[in-house]
Every structure is written in C-alpha cells, then in structure tokens.
Design a protein around this motif. Structure first.
Motif, PDB file in Angstrom:
ATOM      1  N   GLY A 189      -6.451 -12.360 -19.230  1.00 29.80           N
ATOM      2  CA  GLY A 189      -7.366 -13.088 -20.110  1.00 29.80           C
ATOM      3  C   GLY A 189      -8.173 -14.151 -19.399  1.00 29.80           C
ATOM      4  N   SER A 190      -7.725 -14.548 -18.209  1.00 30.83           N
ATOM      5  CA  SER A 190      -8.304 -15.740 -17.586  1.00 30.83           C
ATOM      6  C   SER A 190      -9.470 -15.440 -16.655  1.00 30.83           C
ATOM      7  N   VAL A 191      -9.728 -14.176 -16.398  1.00 29.13           N
ATOM      8  CA  VAL A 191     -10.846 -13.840 -15.496  1.00 29.13           C
ATOM      9  C   VAL A 191     -11.867 -12.962 -16.212  1.00 29.13           C
ATOM     10  N   GLU A 216       5.034 -14.443 -25.589  1.00 33.60           N
ATOM     11  CA  GLU A 216       4.526 -15.743 -25.126  1.00 33.60           C
ATOM     12  C   GLU A 216       3.330 -15.659 -24.186  1.00 33.60           C
ATOM     13  N   HIS A 217       2.996 -14.507 -23.651  1.00 27.98           N
ATOM     14  CA  HIS A 217       1.895 -14.451 -22.676  1.00 27.98           C
ATOM     15  C   HIS A 217       0.533 -14.229 -23.304  1.00 27.98           C
ATOM     16  N   GLY A 218       0.498 -13.780 -24.560  1.00 25.05           N
ATOM     17  CA  GLY A 218      -0.789 -13.507 -25.217  1.00 25.05           C
ATOM     18  C   GLY A 218      -1.177 -12.043 -25.062  1.00 25.05           C
ATOM     19  N   VAL A 232     -19.144 -16.412 -21.818  1.00 20.24           N
ATOM     20  CA  VAL A 232     -18.417 -17.468 -21.103  1.00 20.24           C
ATOM     21  C   VAL A 232     -16.917 -17.160 -21.091  1.00 20.24           C
ATOM     22  N   ASN A 233     -16.308 -17.337 -19.932  1.00 13.05           N
ATOM     23  CA  ASN A 233     -14.861 -17.153 -19.791  1.00 13.05           C
ATOM     24  C   ASN A 233     -14.200 -18.511 -19.483  1.00 13.05           C
ATOM     25  N   PRO A 234     -13.556 -19.129 -20.472  1.00 15.50           N
ATOM     26  CA  PRO A 234     -12.860 -20.383 -20.171  1.00 15.50           C
ATOM     27  C   PRO A 234     -11.698 -20.114 -19.216  1.00 15.50           C
ATOM     28  N   GLN A 235     -11.514 -20.998 -18.253  1.00 17.35           N
ATOM     29  CA  GLN A 235     -10.434 -20.798 -17.273  1.00 17.35           C
ATOM     30  C   GLN A 235      -9.731 -22.113 -16.955  1.00 17.35           C
ATOM     31  N   GLY A 236      -8.404 -22.075 -16.982  1.00 14.94           N
ATOM     32  CA  GLY A 236      -7.602 -23.236 -16.577  1.00 14.94           C
ATOM     33  C   GLY A 236      -7.112 -22.999 -15.161  1.00 14.94           C
ATOM     34  N   GLY A 237      -5.783 -22.893 -15.014  1.00 11.35           N
ATOM     35  CA  GLY A 237      -5.200 -22.701 -13.680  1.00 11.35           C
ATOM     36  C   GLY A 237      -5.197 -21.259 -13.211  1.00 11.35           C
ATOM     37  N   ASN A 238      -5.680 -20.355 -14.047  1.00  8.10           N
ATOM     38  CA  ASN A 238      -5.738 -18.917 -13.717  1.00  8.10           C
ATOM     39  C   ASN A 238      -4.353 -18.361 -13.361  1.00  8.10           C
ATOM     40  N   THR A 239      -3.354 -18.746 -14.153  1.00 11.87           N
ATOM     41  CA  THR A 239      -2.006 -18.184 -13.947  1.00 11.87           C
ATOM     42  C   THR A 239      -1.624 -17.224 -15.075  1.00 11.87           C
ATOM     43  N   GLY A 240      -2.543 -16.954 -15.975  1.00 11.06           N
ATOM     44  CA  GLY A 240      -2.263 -16.067 -17.106  1.00 11.06           C
ATOM     45  C   GLY A 240      -1.853 -14.677 -16.617  1.00 11.06           C
ATOM     46  N   LEU A 241      -1.038 -14.010 -17.409  1.00 11.52           N
ATOM     47  CA  LEU A 241      -0.434 -12.745 -16.964  1.00 11.52           C
ATOM     48  C   LEU A 241      -0.947 -11.524 -17.726  1.00 11.52           C
ATOM     49  N   VAL A 242      -1.976 -11.696 -18.564  1.00 18.16           N
ATOM     50  CA  VAL A 242      -2.474 -10.566 -19.356  1.00 18.16           C
ATOM     51  C   VAL A 242      -3.971 -10.303 -19.134  1.00 18.16           C
ATOM     52  N   GLU A 300      -6.479 -18.092 -26.839  1.00 18.84           N
ATOM     53  CA  GLU A 300      -6.848 -17.494 -25.542  1.00 18.84           C
ATOM     54  C   GLU A 300      -8.344 -17.585 -25.228  1.00 18.84           C
ATOM     55  N   GLY A 301      -8.925 -18.717 -25.570  1.00 18.57           N
ATOM     56  CA  GLY A 301     -10.325 -18.952 -25.194  1.00 18.57           C
ATOM     57  C   GLY A 301     -11.336 -18.170 -26.011  1.00 18.57           C
ATOM     58  N   THR A 302     -10.912 -17.582 -27.125  1.00 16.81           N
ATOM     59  CA  THR A 302     -11.847 -16.762 -27.908  1.00 16.81           C
ATOM     60  C   THR A 302     -12.495 -17.516 -29.054  1.00 16.81           C
ATOM     61  N   LEU A 310       7.367 -24.461 -17.065  1.00 17.70           N
ATOM     62  CA  LEU A 310       7.333 -23.056 -16.696  1.00 17.70           C
ATOM     63  C   LEU A 310       7.108 -22.896 -15.204  1.00 17.70           C
ATOM     64  N   GLY A 311       7.426 -21.699 -14.724  1.00 13.71           N
ATOM     65  CA  GLY A 311       7.344 -21.441 -13.288  1.00 13.71           C
ATOM     66  C   GLY A 311       5.974 -21.698 -12.686  1.00 13.71           C
ATOM     67  N   ALA A 312       4.922 -21.616 -13.519  1.00  7.46           N
ATOM     68  CA  ALA A 312       3.558 -21.801 -13.010  1.00  7.46           C
ATOM     69  C   ALA A 312       3.117 -23.267 -13.052  1.00  7.46           C
ATOM     70  N   GLN A 331      -6.943 -34.889 -20.940  1.00  9.60           N
ATOM     71  CA  GLN A 331      -7.940 -33.823 -20.869  1.00  9.60           C
ATOM     72  C   GLN A 331      -7.250 -32.483 -20.600  1.00  9.60           C
ATOM     73  N   ALA A 332      -7.953 -31.419 -20.930  1.00  6.50           N
ATOM     74  CA  ALA A 332      -7.334 -30.088 -20.900  1.00  6.50           C
ATOM     75  C   ALA A 332      -7.014 -29.581 -19.502  1.00  6.50           C
ATOM     76  N   GLY A 333      -7.691 -30.135 -18.482  1.00  5.98           N
ATOM     77  CA  GLY A 333      -7.502 -29.601 -17.138  1.00  5.98           C
ATOM     78  C   GLY A 333      -6.388 -30.262 -16.346  1.00  5.98           C
TER      79      GLY A 333
HETATM   80  P1  FAD Z   1      -5.449 -19.513 -17.499  1.00  5.37           P
HETATM   81  O1  FAD Z   1      -4.608 -18.473 -16.856  1.00  5.37           O
HETATM   82  O2  FAD Z   1      -6.567 -20.042 -16.726  1.00  5.37           O
HETATM   83  O3  FAD Z   1      -6.006 -18.939 -18.895  1.00  5.37           O
HETATM   84  C1  FAD Z   1      -5.171 -18.300 -19.804  1.00  5.37           C
HETATM   85  C2  FAD Z   1      -5.963 -18.011 -21.089  1.00  5.37           C
HETATM   86  O4  FAD Z   1      -6.292 -19.226 -21.746  1.00  5.37           O
HETATM   87  C3  FAD Z   1      -7.284 -17.306 -20.848  1.00  5.37           C
HETATM   88  O5  FAD Z   1      -7.527 -16.452 -21.926  1.00  5.37           O
HETATM   89  C4  FAD Z   1      -8.304 -18.429 -20.820  1.00  5.37           C
HETATM   90  O6  FAD Z   1      -9.576 -17.994 -21.216  1.00  5.37           O
HETATM   91  C5  FAD Z   1      -7.717 -19.398 -21.816  1.00  5.37           C
HETATM   92  N1  FAD Z   1      -7.973 -20.805 -21.518  1.00  5.37           N
HETATM   93  C6  FAD Z   1      -7.589 -21.516 -20.431  1.00  5.37           C
HETATM   94  N2  FAD Z   1      -7.957 -22.798 -20.561  1.00  5.37           N
HETATM   95  C7  FAD Z   1      -8.591 -22.906 -21.742  1.00  5.37           C
HETATM   96  C8  FAD Z   1      -9.198 -23.983 -22.451  1.00  5.37           C
HETATM   97  N3  FAD Z   1      -9.233 -25.221 -21.961  1.00  5.37           N
HETATM   98  N4  FAD Z   1      -9.759 -23.730 -23.652  1.00  5.37           N
HETATM   99  C9  FAD Z   1      -9.737 -22.485 -24.185  1.00  5.37           C
HETATM  100  N5  FAD Z   1      -9.178 -21.443 -23.560  1.00  5.37           N
HETATM  101  C10 FAD Z   1      -8.605 -21.643 -22.363  1.00  5.37           C
HETATM  102  N6  FAD Z   1       3.909 -18.201 -19.814  1.00  5.37           N
HETATM  103  C11 FAD Z   1       4.824 -18.533 -20.740  1.00  5.37           C
HETATM  104  O7  FAD Z   1       4.517 -18.541 -21.923  1.00  5.37           O
HETATM  105  N7  FAD Z   1       6.096 -18.870 -20.368  1.00  5.37           N
HETATM  106  C12 FAD Z   1       6.498 -18.887 -19.088  1.00  5.37           C
HETATM  107  O8  FAD Z   1       7.650 -19.173 -18.792  1.00  5.37           O
HETATM  108  C13 FAD Z   1       5.534 -18.548 -18.090  1.00  5.37           C
HETATM  109  N8  FAD Z   1       5.863 -18.574 -16.794  1.00  5.37           N
HETATM  110  C14 FAD Z   1       4.950 -18.200 -15.859  1.00  5.37           C
HETATM  111  C15 FAD Z   1       5.345 -18.201 -14.518  1.00  5.37           C
HETATM  112  C16 FAD Z   1       4.461 -17.809 -13.551  1.00  5.37           C
HETATM  113  C17 FAD Z   1       4.906 -17.808 -12.103  1.00  5.37           C
HETATM  114  C18 FAD Z   1       3.143 -17.416 -13.902  1.00  5.37           C
HETATM  115  C19 FAD Z   1       2.164 -17.005 -12.858  1.00  5.37           C
HETATM  116  C20 FAD Z   1       2.743 -17.425 -15.231  1.00  5.37           C
HETATM  117  C21 FAD Z   1       3.640 -17.805 -16.227  1.00  5.37           C
HETATM  118  N9  FAD Z   1       3.293 -17.811 -17.582  1.00  5.37           N
HETATM  119  C22 FAD Z   1       4.226 -18.183 -18.516  1.00  5.37           C
HETATM  120  C23 FAD Z   1       1.973 -17.350 -18.068  1.00  5.37           C
HETATM  121  C24 FAD Z   1       1.215 -18.454 -18.796  1.00  5.37           C
HETATM  122  O9  FAD Z   1       0.331 -17.947 -19.788  1.00  5.37           O
HETATM  123  C25 FAD Z   1       0.454 -19.361 -17.930  1.00  5.37           C
HETATM  124  O10 FAD Z   1       1.174 -19.746 -16.812  1.00  5.37           O
HETATM  125  C26 FAD Z   1      -0.174 -20.619 -18.554  1.00  5.37           C
HETATM  126  O11 FAD Z   1       0.149 -20.953 -19.871  1.00  5.37           O
HETATM  127  C27 FAD Z   1      -1.640 -20.407 -18.495  1.00  5.37           C
HETATM  128  O12 FAD Z   1      -2.265 -21.606 -18.150  1.00  5.37           O
HETATM  129  P2  FAD Z   1      -3.531 -21.616 -17.191  1.00  5.37           P
HETATM  130  O13 FAD Z   1      -4.058 -22.990 -17.165  1.00  5.37           O
HETATM  131  O14 FAD Z   1      -3.220 -20.991 -15.890  1.00  5.37           O
HETATM  132  O15 FAD Z   1      -4.543 -20.690 -18.024  1.00  5.37           O
END
Ligand code: FAD
Ligand code: MLT
Ligand code: ZN
Length: 476
Positions: free
Chosen positions: A92-94, A429-431, A80-90, A213-215, A146-148, A123-125
């Motif tokens: 981890g989210s896909v 900070e990105h993981g 299972v791959n937990p996913q939020g907004g899919n804005t992660g930069l490493v 990071e969802g692990t 943050l920018g995302a 809630q987390a979403g």
């Molecule tokens: P996702 O990208 O969906 O997931 C990220 C990780 O968390 C994955 O490993 C996923 O499996 C896990 N995850 C998600 N939701 C859950 C959950 N409910 N339970 C368990 N695991 C979960 N980061 C910073 O630290 N500082 C910044 O200033 C910053 N700026 C950004 C600007 C932009 C334009 C972008 C695109 C990204 C930026 N980020 C920044 C990266 C940052 O990690 C993410 O934006 C944000 O924290 C991830 O949230 P998300 O909901 O998109 O998670």
C-alpha cells in the motif's frame, strides 16, 4: 494485482507536467525530489515485492503545505500516494504507476506532551522509536510497539491501524488515538485533534481515517494516550511440545499473570530454524516444536517476579512447558524479543515471501499452518507460523526460492476460504493495500464494502488518494 500476476490498468489521471513541477518546487524548495536515484527506494516496498514508477517525491513540513499540495493535485487530477516509513507489508505504501509520493518524513515534530494525562500530540512523520525514546525520558511509553519501530511513522501506524506486540495489554489504536488531523483530497484540513478521553458529540470521524491506508485523507498529526512506563519488565521465553499445550499455557498465564501480562507471542520451530540459519541467532533454550514469549509489565518488581515465578513453577510442574529462560535485565530482554521480532527479517533471506496475516479463533490458529503444509506438500520451501496468540492473530508465511505463480495458485484462494470458513479476518493488522484488496469479500459483507465505496466517493470524489489500494477493483 502484481502479487498474483494480474496488473491493474492505469486510471486516467493527469501526468505530471513541467508546470506542475514548477508549482511544487516553488511550494517546497529543495523538498521536491525528482532525482531517479533518490526516488528508487520510495518506489519499492519493504518486502521488495512491488515497485512503482513515480517521478516525483514531495516532502512537506507542515499541514498547510500538505493542504496546498492536495488542493493542487485534486484540481489537476494528479494521483497521490501518501507514504510514511514505507514498512507496510501489503504493497500500500508505494505507487503502482506514476502516483506522486507524498512523504511525511519531514513532519517529525512533537507538538505537545501532557505529563499528567500522558497525552502526546505530534506530527504524523515522527518515527515510532523516536517517540518511544522521547516518552521513556518522561517516564511514559507508547501504547504500541512493533518490529519496524526504527523506520515506521506514527501516521503510517495510524493509517494501517497497526497492532503490534503490546495490543494485548493496551488495546488497539482505535482506543488510544484520541484525536487526529487529516487533510482531505480537496485540501480541506479536518482538525479533529482532540485530547479528550470522552467525546460523544456525534460520529467519531477520526475512526474513518484510522486503518484507511491513505485512501481517505493524509493524516498530518495525532494525539495519543500513553501509558506510564512500567517499573518492572520481565520476559520469559518458553518451549512447548504441542500447540495444545501452548494454548493451555496461555489460559494459565491469563489466570496467574492477569493484570501484569503485556505480551503473549509465539513462533514455531520452523521460524527458529530460519533465525538460526539466516540471522545466526542462537536458540536460548532446548529445541522445541513451539516457543512462547511472555512479557510482564508492572509497578512492583518483587510482586511481579513472585507472580511470574509461581506461574513458571505451575507450567513446568504440569509439563505444559518443557524448558524456558527468564530475563529481567534490559539487554537480555532485548535479545529474547529479537527471537520474535526478527522472524520477519529472517524470512526475507529465505526467498520470496507469501505473507498472510489472519485473525482466527485462537484454538484454530495453528491448524491453518499444518493444513497449509499438507496442502502444499513440496511446492513450498518453508511454511511457518508465528504471531500474536493473545490477539488471535496468526502470521502464516510461505517461502519459495523465487516468485512462483503455481505456488501462489495453490495458496490462494485456499487460505482465504479456510479463513472465511472459521469466520476469521483475511487481514488482522497489516491492511489490504494492493495485495489483499480483492479478497475483502472473504471477510466483509457486500453491503459493507459498498458503503466503503460510498464513503470513498464522498471524501475523494476524483479518486486521487492512493488509487488501486484497499477498495476492490469492482468499486473503481
Ligand atoms: P507506510 O508503509 O509508509 O504506509 C502504510 C500505508 O499507510 C500506506 O497505504 C500509506 O499510503 C498509508 N500512510 C502512511 N502514512 C500516512 C499518512 N500520514 N496519512 C495517510 N496515509 C498514510 N504491522 C502491525 O500491525 N503489527 C506488527 O507487529 C508489525 N510489525 C512489522 C515488522 C516489520 C519488520 C515490518 C517491516 C512491518 C511490520 N508491520 C506491522 C507492518 C506495518 O503496517 C507497518 O510497519 C507500519 O504500521 C506502517 O507504517 P509506515 O510509516 O511504514 O507506513
Ligand atoms: C509481526 O508480528 O512480526 C509483524 O506483523 C510482521 C510480520 O507479519 O512479519
Ligand atoms: Zn504482527
């Protein structure tokens, strides 16, 4: 690791069967997505640098549904791959292979808000920007920005321990998250959704999930301490002719703006060039080698403006700062913030991005960028630096017209060795996600990494939660 060319092997998880789909469809009618077109965007990361091939996306609405999903997946040994907004930069989210995507997108309810303490439970979403708007209407703000913000979920922020643009003032989520609820790999619900500022009853288990990071579990709800909305916000955008002068400006700023300082960010002239070229944003001041964005947030407009004025007079008179502009009005504040927040977006238009997110002693921050430029010569298209000076966090980004293994070989492990030599962190900070997990040893002793492995085995003995991420390959 697809980022550096070697692809991991699929672990022996089960493959989703028709019977599994029937179970999910019965549990989540209309919320079990198998249409490949709908799955496409959830299989690709924000940077479009990694791509999975999941055939199932689940959209639970409640903790109970998450619990039932995980209990079933654990028994069936489905990854299972937990996913939020899919804005992660490493990466981890896909998914890497066919892991089931468990999205929190429909878990978007505010559960409670206490106007006296400023504690929000949701809630987390919930999308970060929606929470910010909800709070602003009630005279509070989120402790992170943050920018995302328009896409990321608070659960994703907590799962990555996102830092962002306000950490200097309000601290990390490790301090502001007061409680969380997580569903463990076997479906057990861990309710640590406390709303207490102080609670020393044994180990602080929520910390395990912050930055995991969802692990280790799926975060389903959080409670978070929110500051009051500041009465007065000012932003100054300044130019400096050297990084040394930028550092001296930072020292002066801390002394003179102290308690009202809420951000001290920087970008270099190469970033400004990308903002102008790709996003058509105009430089609001004269061209300079470095730019600083300072934000103040306080409770008395006249007092804050006077302080900022005195500070600006001092840094201009002493020639630390060569030019600048100040905004107090919301639209201009937003326009100045865009110069910093949209660097990430501008970079994506410049080609393939190699992203490094490094913690260093603040005086070393820019030396890394200049050393890397020298080291790479004309192999790279652009080498740029920006980031959170106030937190000692550099974003070093390198672009090339297309993915370039020779360039990558020149960057890594050089960048990590450089960081380790300064006792810095290879992920501020990105993981670690998929892209950085095998470099963990540059920043953590082997005993600590081994203990991480033990914790993972205890909480997720079948390894179904976000496999291939965060933990190095030798621990699998
Ligand atoms: P996702 O990208 O969906 O997931 C990220 C990780 O968390 C994955 O490993 C996923 O499996 C896990 N995850 C998600 N939701 C859950 C959950 N409910 N339970 C368990 N695991 C979960 N980061 C910073 O630290 N500082 C910044 O200033 C910053 N700026 C950004 C600007 C932009 C334009 C972008 C695109 C990204 C930026 N980020 C920044 C990266 C940052 O990690 C993410 O934006 C944000 O924290 C991830 O949230 P998300 O909901 O998109 O998670
Ligand atoms: C930022 O500070 O802008 C973010 O962490 C995103 C990035 O590193 O590009
Ligand atoms: Zn950042």
């Amino acid at each position: 690791n697809p980022a550096n060319g070697t692809v991991p092997r699929r672990l022996p998880f089960s493959i989703v069967s028709q019977q599994d789909l029937d179970f999910f469809k019965q549990l989540l009618p209309g919320r079990t997505i198998t249409d490949p077109d709908l799955l496409e965007s959830s299989n690709v990361d924000w940077l479009k640098s990694v791509k999975g091939s999941s055939e199932v996306l689940l959209r639970p609405k409640s903790t109970e549904e998450v619990s039932q999903i995980l209990r079933y997946c654990n028994e069936r040994r489905l990854a299972v791959n937990p996913q939020g907004g899919n804005t992660g930069l490493v990466g981890g989210s896909v998914p890497v292979f066919d892991e089931i995507i468990l999205s929190t997108a429909l878990m978007n309810q505010v559960l409670a808000f206490d106007h006296v303490s400023g504690i929000l439970t949701c809630q987390a979403g919930c999308v970060l920007e929606n929470l910010s708007n909800y709070l602003e209407e009630r005279d509070f703000i989120m402790p992170l920005d943050l920018g995302a913000k328009g896409s990321c979920h608070i659960g994703g922020n907590v799962a990555t321990n996102a830092g962002g643009l306000r950490l200097l003032r309000y601290g990390s989520l490790r301090g502001t998250v007061l409680g969380l609820e997580a569903v463990l790999a076997d479906g057990k619900v861990l309710n640590c959704l406390s709303t207490l500022r102080k609670d020393n009853t044994g180990y602080d288990l929520k910390q395990l999930f912050i930055g995991s990071e969802g692990t280790l579990g799926v975060i389903t709800a959080v409670s978070i301490l929110c500051p009051r909305k500041p009465q007065a916000v000012n932003v100054a955008f300044l130019g400096c002719s050297s990084f040394q002068q930028l550092l001296e400006t930072f020292q002066c700023c801390r002394g003179m703006l102290g308690e009202i300082l809420s951000a001290f960010e920087f970008l270099d002239s190469a970033c400004m060039g990308l903002l102008e070229k790709h996003l058509k944003l105009a430089n609001p001041i004269t061209d300079s080698p470095f730019y600083i964005l300072i934000e103040t947030a306080g409770s008395n407009a006249a007092h804050d403006e006077e302080k900022l004025h005195n500070f600006l007079e001092t840094v201009m008179m002493s020639s630390l700062v060569t030019d600048g502009t100040v905004a107090t009005e919301e639209s201009k504040i937003k326009a100045l913030w865009a110069m910093r927040e949209r660097v990430t977006e501008a970079l994506t238009h410049d080609g393939y991005n190699y992203k490094y997110d490094i913690s260093l002693p603040v005086e070393k921050i820019y030396q890394m960028v200049t050393d890397m430029r020298k080291h790479l010569g004309d192999k790279a298209k652009n080498v740029v630096g920006y980031g959170h000076v106030g937190d000692g966090n550099l974003h070093l980004n390198i672009t090339s017209p297309t993915k370039d293994p020779a360039l990558l070989a020149a960057i890594e492990p050089y960048v990590y060795e450089w960081t380790a030599a300064c006792r810095g962190s290879i992920s501020a900070e990105h993981g670690l996600g998929l892209k950085k997990k095998n470099y963990i040893y540059f920043s953590k002793p082997p005993e600590a990494v081994a203990l991480m492995g033990n914790i993972k085995s205890m909480l997720d003995p079948r390894g179904i939660l976000n496999p291939y991420k965060t933990l190095p390959d030798n621990l699998r």
